[in-house]
Scaffold this motif. Sequence first.
Motif, short mmCIF file in Angstrom:
data_model
loop_
_atom_site.label_atom_id
_atom_site.label_comp_id
_atom_site.label_asym_id
_atom_site.label_seq_id
_atom_site.Cartn_x
_atom_site.Cartn_y
_atom_site.Cartn_z
N ALA A 36 42.43 6.97 0.21
CA ALA A 36 41.35 7.68 0.91
C ALA A 36 40.30 8.19 -0.07
O ALA A 36 40.60 8.52 -1.22
N GLU A 37 39.06 8.26 0.40
CA GLU A 37 37.98 8.84 -0.39
C GLU A 37 38.16 10.35 -0.42
O GLU A 37 38.21 11.00 0.63
N LEU A 38 38.26 10.93 -1.61
CA LEU A 38 38.38 12.37 -1.75
C LEU A 38 36.98 12.98 -1.74
O LEU A 38 36.15 12.66 -2.59
N LEU A 39 36.73 13.85 -0.80
CA LEU A 39 35.41 14.46 -0.61
C LEU A 39 35.44 15.87 -1.20
O LEU A 39 36.14 16.74 -0.69
N GLU A 40 34.67 16.07 -2.25
CA GLU A 40 34.70 17.35 -2.95
C GLU A 40 33.44 18.17 -2.76
O GLU A 40 33.28 19.22 -3.38
N ASP A 41 32.57 17.70 -1.87
CA ASP A 41 31.31 18.38 -1.58
C ASP A 41 31.16 18.49 -0.06
O ASP A 41 31.33 17.49 0.65
N GLU A 42 30.85 19.67 0.43
CA GLU A 42 30.79 19.89 1.88
C GLU A 42 29.73 19.04 2.58
O GLU A 42 29.99 18.47 3.64
N ALA A 43 28.56 18.91 1.98
CA ALA A 43 27.51 18.11 2.60
C ALA A 43 27.92 16.63 2.67
O ALA A 43 27.71 15.97 3.70
N HIS A 44 28.50 16.12 1.60
CA HIS A 44 28.95 14.72 1.59
C HIS A 44 30.08 14.52 2.60
O HIS A 44 30.13 13.49 3.28
N ALA A 45 30.96 15.49 2.74
CA ALA A 45 32.05 15.40 3.72
C ALA A 45 31.49 15.31 5.13
O ALA A 45 31.99 14.54 5.96
N THR A 46 30.45 16.06 5.41
CA THR A 46 29.82 16.02 6.74
C THR A 46 29.21 14.65 7.01
O THR A 46 29.38 14.08 8.10
N ILE A 47 28.55 14.09 6.01
CA ILE A 47 27.95 12.77 6.16
C ILE A 47 29.02 11.71 6.39
O ILE A 47 28.89 10.85 7.27
N ARG A 48 30.11 11.77 5.64
CA ARG A 48 31.18 10.79 5.78
C ARG A 48 31.87 10.90 7.14
O ARG A 48 32.28 9.91 7.72
N LEU A 49 31.97 12.13 7.67
CA LEU A 49 32.53 12.30 9.00
C LEU A 49 31.62 11.64 10.04
O LEU A 49 32.10 10.96 10.95
N LEU A 50 30.33 11.80 9.90
CA LEU A 50 29.39 11.14 10.81
C LEU A 50 29.50 9.62 10.69
O LEU A 50 29.46 8.91 11.71
N ASP A 51 29.65 9.11 9.47
CA ASP A 51 29.86 7.68 9.27
C ASP A 51 31.11 7.21 10.02
O ASP A 51 31.11 6.17 10.68
N ALA A 52 32.17 7.98 9.91
CA ALA A 52 33.44 7.63 10.56
C ALA A 52 33.29 7.62 12.08
O ALA A 52 33.80 6.71 12.75
N GLU A 53 32.61 8.60 12.61
CA GLU A 53 32.46 8.70 14.07
C GLU A 53 31.68 7.52 14.64
O GLU A 53 31.82 7.21 15.82
N ARG A 54 30.90 6.84 13.83
CA ARG A 54 30.16 5.66 14.28
C ARG A 54 31.04 4.42 14.35
O ARG A 54 30.58 3.36 14.78
N GLN A 55 32.28 4.53 13.93
CA GLN A 55 33.18 3.38 13.93
C GLN A 55 34.14 3.43 15.13
O GLN A 55 35.32 3.13 15.02
N ALA A 56 33.60 3.77 16.28
CA ALA A 56 34.41 3.96 17.49
C ALA A 56 35.10 2.68 17.97
O ALA A 56 36.01 2.76 18.78
N ALA A 57 34.69 1.53 17.48
CA ALA A 57 35.37 0.28 17.86
C ALA A 57 36.70 0.12 17.12
O ALA A 57 37.52 -0.71 17.50
N GLU A 58 36.90 0.93 16.07
CA GLU A 58 38.12 0.83 15.26
C GLU A 58 39.02 2.06 15.35
O GLU A 58 40.24 1.93 15.25
N ILE A 59 38.40 3.23 15.48
CA ILE A 59 39.18 4.47 15.39
C ILE A 59 38.79 5.45 16.51
O ILE A 59 37.77 5.29 17.17
N VAL A 60 39.61 6.48 16.65
CA VAL A 60 39.32 7.55 17.59
C VAL A 60 39.74 8.87 16.95
O VAL A 60 40.69 8.93 16.17
#
Length: 71
Positions: A36-60
Motif C-alpha cells: 500500500a501507498e503510505l500517505l504521510e501528508d493530510e492533503a495528499h491523503a485526501t487527494i488519494r482518497l478522492l482518486d480511490a472513490e473514482r474507481q467504483a467499478a473495482e471497489i466499494v
Amino acid sequence: MARNFTPKVVTANHLLEGDVVYLTVDDRWTRRIQEAELLEDEAHATIRLLDAERQAAEIVGAYPVSYTHLR
C-alpha cells in the motif's frame, strides 16, 4: 494547536469478491498491506482518497486508515 497527522493507507473492499484491498502508489489495488501507498501528508491523503472513490467499478467503501509500521 495543530494536531499531528498519523500516516494512513487507503483501504476498500473489492467490488466482486469483497476482499479488503489497499491502494498502491501506481493506482492498483492489492490485498497486501505491505504494498500500500503510505500517505504521510493530510492533503495528499485526501487527494488519494478522492482518486480511490473514482474507481467504483473495482471497489466499494474506500476510506483512509491509520497505519504505523517499520519499513
